[in-house]
Design an enzyme around this catalytic site. Structure first.
Site, PDB file in Angstrom:
ATOM      1  N   GLU A 127      11.799  -4.843   7.723  1.00 57.02           N
ATOM      2  CA  GLU A 127      12.100  -6.534   8.788  1.00 57.02           C
ATOM      3  C   GLU A 127      10.624  -6.854   8.916  1.00 57.02           C
ATOM      4  O   GLU A 127       9.305  -5.899   9.317  1.00 57.02           O
ATOM      5  CB  GLU A 127      13.302  -6.226   9.175  1.00 57.02           C
ATOM      6  CG  GLU A 127      13.991  -5.700   8.597  1.00 57.02           C
ATOM      7  CD  GLU A 127      15.571  -5.531  10.078  1.00 57.02           C
ATOM      8  OE1 GLU A 127      15.169  -5.483  11.105  1.00 57.02           O
ATOM      9  OE2 GLU A 127      16.965  -5.231   9.633  1.00 57.02           O
ATOM     10  N   ILE A 157      10.414  -7.777   0.070  1.00 59.69           N
ATOM     11  CA  ILE A 157      11.934  -7.943  -0.266  1.00 59.69           C
ATOM     12  C   ILE A 157      11.309  -8.234  -1.781  1.00 59.69           C
ATOM     13  O   ILE A 157      11.190  -9.247  -1.785  1.00 59.69           O
ATOM     14  CB  ILE A 157      12.955  -8.344  -0.098  1.00 59.69           C
ATOM     15  CG1 ILE A 157      13.305  -8.002   1.376  1.00 59.69           C
ATOM     16  CG2 ILE A 157      13.594  -7.969  -1.338  1.00 59.69           C
ATOM     17  CD1 ILE A 157      13.349  -6.627   1.945  1.00 59.69           C
ATOM     18  N   GLN A 336     -17.470  -1.498 -10.246  1.00 58.08           N
ATOM     19  CA  GLN A 336     -19.627  -0.475  -9.745  1.00 58.08           C
ATOM     20  C   GLN A 336     -19.984  -0.676 -11.574  1.00 58.08           C
ATOM     21  O   GLN A 336     -21.157  -1.640 -11.303  1.00 58.08           O
ATOM     22  CB  GLN A 336     -19.234   0.561  -9.397  1.00 58.08           C
ATOM     23  CG  GLN A 336     -20.324   0.493  -8.883  1.00 58.08           C
ATOM     24  CD  GLN A 336     -21.165   0.119  -7.605  1.00 58.08           C
ATOM     25  OE1 GLN A 336     -20.008  -0.638  -6.787  1.00 58.08           O
ATOM     26  NE2 GLN A 336     -22.656  -0.127  -7.263  1.00 58.08           N
ATOM     27  N   ILE A 337     -18.962  -0.598 -12.665  1.00 52.39           N
ATOM     28  CA  ILE A 337     -19.697  -0.145 -13.999  1.00 52.39           C
ATOM     29  C   ILE A 337     -19.612  -1.314 -14.221  1.00 52.39           C
ATOM     30  O   ILE A 337     -20.548  -1.801 -15.174  1.00 52.39           O
ATOM     31  CB  ILE A 337     -18.346   1.135 -14.868  1.00 52.39           C
ATOM     32  CG1 ILE A 337     -18.737   2.379 -13.699  1.00 52.39           C
ATOM     33  CG2 ILE A 337     -19.025   0.656 -15.860  1.00 52.39           C
ATOM     34  CD1 ILE A 337     -17.833   3.632 -14.651  1.00 52.39           C
ATOM     35  N   HIS A 338     -18.680  -2.466 -14.105  1.00 50.24           N
ATOM     36  CA  HIS A 338     -18.418  -3.598 -14.970  1.00 50.24           C
ATOM     37  C   HIS A 338     -19.879  -4.402 -14.115  1.00 50.24           C
ATOM     38  O   HIS A 338     -20.413  -5.612 -14.692  1.00 50.24           O
ATOM     39  CB  HIS A 338     -17.448  -4.200 -14.591  1.00 50.24           C
ATOM     40  CG  HIS A 338     -16.499  -3.944 -15.275  1.00 50.24           C
ATOM     41  ND1 HIS A 338     -15.391  -2.384 -16.029  1.00 50.24           N
ATOM     42  CD2 HIS A 338     -15.984  -4.285 -16.595  1.00 50.24           C
ATOM     43  CE1 HIS A 338     -15.324  -2.548 -16.442  1.00 50.24           C
ATOM     44  NE2 HIS A 338     -15.283  -3.817 -17.536  1.00 50.24           N
ATOM     45  N   GLU A 363       6.747   1.993  -0.283  1.00 50.34           N
ATOM     46  CA  GLU A 363       8.177   2.847  -0.387  1.00 50.34           C
ATOM     47  C   GLU A 363       7.304   4.319   0.547  1.00 50.34           C
ATOM     48  O   GLU A 363       7.167   4.893  -0.031  1.00 50.34           O
ATOM     49  CB  GLU A 363       8.110   3.209  -1.567  1.00 50.34           C
ATOM     50  CG  GLU A 363       8.750   2.295  -2.179  1.00 50.34           C
ATOM     51  CD  GLU A 363       9.330   2.131  -3.365  1.00 50.34           C
ATOM     52  OE1 GLU A 363       9.726   3.098  -3.599  1.00 50.34           O
ATOM     53  OE2 GLU A 363       9.806   1.507  -4.974  1.00 50.34           O
ATOM     54  N   THR A 365       3.300   4.827   3.525  1.00 46.76           N
ATOM     55  CA  THR A 365       2.198   4.435   3.489  1.00 46.76           C
ATOM     56  C   THR A 365       1.642   5.611   3.382  1.00 46.76           C
ATOM     57  O   THR A 365       1.939   6.643   3.505  1.00 46.76           O
ATOM     58  CB  THR A 365       1.932   3.526   4.828  1.00 46.76           C
ATOM     59  OG1 THR A 365       2.269   4.903   5.689  1.00 46.76           O
ATOM     60  CG2 THR A 365       2.454   2.942   5.753  1.00 46.76           C
ATOM     61  N   GLU A 367      -0.160   7.122   5.094  1.00 47.51           N
ATOM     62  CA  GLU A 367       0.196   8.024   6.506  1.00 47.51           C
ATOM     63  C   GLU A 367       1.455   9.085   6.844  1.00 47.51           C
ATOM     64  O   GLU A 367       2.025  10.056   6.567  1.00 47.51           O
ATOM     65  CB  GLU A 367       0.222   7.372   8.059  1.00 47.51           C
ATOM     66  CG  GLU A 367      -1.665   6.509   8.011  1.00 47.51           C
ATOM     67  CD  GLU A 367      -2.257   5.810   6.670  1.00 47.51           C
ATOM     68  OE1 GLU A 367      -3.184   5.548   6.491  1.00 47.51           O
ATOM     69  OE2 GLU A 367      -1.050   5.283   6.161  1.00 47.51           O
TER      70      GLU A 367
END
Length: 381
Positions: A127, A157, A336-338, A363, A365, A367
């Site tokens: 919510e 949602i 970075q490679i690109h 789904e 975090t 933490e």
């Protein structure tokens, strides 16, 4: 220990891989740019059985094990993480909730359409004022005879504007906080149910995300899923399984970043040599490959624990936490490679970074995953 996939798992993975190469990868950048939900492609996934992975065959699904589900989501996310999020949320949240805790009548009524993709599922917990803190949930369901009147607003949602079936978590005994939450099925077209703002996001842009508003929505008690006040307890089991699926999705993003980087390093030349000849690039590729493989193994281990009916809550959180971090690191290294091209939309790696961030939030975090893991570790001592 057995690390080999069985014939059915390989066949399903390869079928989805071929579909993604043909139907998804050529269009993913355009879907992202236009923030366009790919209705036709989602319908084709329904025909393949990908939208009924968690539904038993007796209700029209394919009833796949979670090792296969993780593999499927990796393959879909390799092509388009937004599409993988649609597949994951439809299967692991709304559909799985009904499959696990619905009555026989509810399963026969709703699961066939969900499994085929004739109707998509949305799972409505978060919510505007409650995400990780479910005790702050404010949507209320008040009993009126043989029905319930629901009022509230849900946020972030997935499938919010395109779903046909909404699984709504509402407070039925507010003083009990998260222990007073109940789940209800609300069908599209029910008076008082509407989609609010369509949210514009940093990543996963072709996945449909919106507010869902419930204004005096009246649903029969026959649409209640599970016991009264038991919805959040059931939700914890749903989230454990969903975290295995999200981990598979994150592995797919990381693998895409690695594969695109390998191809670019071989073709791009600097100082008269391919980038792949430079040790700095080789070390980045080696680290990416090692972490992708580790994330996949951790994910499949959690899935295997589930499939063999062993405790897997801690391992699901570990897989989700680590795979999300690997996806972020791999996407960042790919940019970075690109070099300068990686910062443009000429190559898909910038999209991978934007998409990967959701894996560290949705789904549960990072933490929250650490909290779950720590609690299990301490409880085992």
């Amino acid at each position: 220990m057995e690390f080999a996939l069985n014939d059915e798992q390989r066949m399903t993975r390869d079928m989805v891989r071929e579909f993604v190469a043909r139907e998804v990868i050529p269009h993913a950048a355009e879907w992202d740019e236009r923030e366009e939900f790919p209705h036709a492609t989602v319908a084709k996934l329904g025909e393949l059985g990908v939208l009924g992975m968690v539904v038993p065959e007796e209700y029209g699904g394919t009833g796949l094990d979670y090792v296969t589900i993780a593999l499927v989501l990796e393959e879909v996310a390799r092509g388009d993480a937004s599409l993988a999020l649609t597949v994951e949320s439809h299967n692991s949240l709304c559909t799985k909730h009904i499959a696990m805790f619905g009555t026989e009548e509810q399963k026969r009524r709703f699961l066939p359409d969900l499994a085929s993709g004739r109707r998509l599922g949305a799972w409505c917990l978060t919510e505007p004022g409650s995400g990780s803190d479910a005790s702050a949930l404010r949507t209320r369901a008040v009993r009126e005879g043989d029905a319930w009147r629901i009022n509230g607003t849900k946020m972030f949602i997935t499938q919010g504007t395109v779903a046909g079936v909404y699984l709504v978590l509402a407070s039925t005994t507010p003083e009990r906080q998260q222990k007073g939450i109940t789940a209800f099925i609300v069908e599209r077209g029910t008076p008082g149910l509407s989609a609010g703002r369509h949210l514009k996001k940093m990543g996963m842009r072709s996945s449909d995300t919106a507010e869902v508003i419930l204004e005096d929505v009246l649903v029969p008690d026959a649409n209640r899923v599970g016991e009264v006040d038991h919805g959040f307890i059931d939700t914890l089991q749903i989230l454990d399984r969903g975290r295995v699926a999200i981990a598979g999705l994150a592995v797919g993003i990381a693998r895409a970043a690695l594969e695109e980087s390998l191809a670019y390093a071989k073709e791009r030349r600097q100082f008269g040599r391919p980038l792949a000849d430079f040790q700095a690039i080789q070390w980045m590729l080696a680290d990416m490959a090692t972490e992708v493989e580790a994330a996949r193994l951790l994910t499949l281990y959690a899935a295997w624990l589930h499939d063999t009916r062993q405790p897997f809550t801690k391992e699901a959180s570990m897989a989700k936490l680590y795979s999300a971090q690997v996806a972020m690191r791999a996407a960042n290294q790919a940019i970075q490679i690109h070099g300068g091209y990686g910062y443009t939309r000429e190559y898909p790696v910038e999209r991978y970074l934007r998409d990967a961030k959701l894996c560290e939030i949705g789904e549960g975090t990072n933490e929250v995953q650490r909290m779950v893991i720590a609690r299990r570790l301490l409880a085992d001592r």
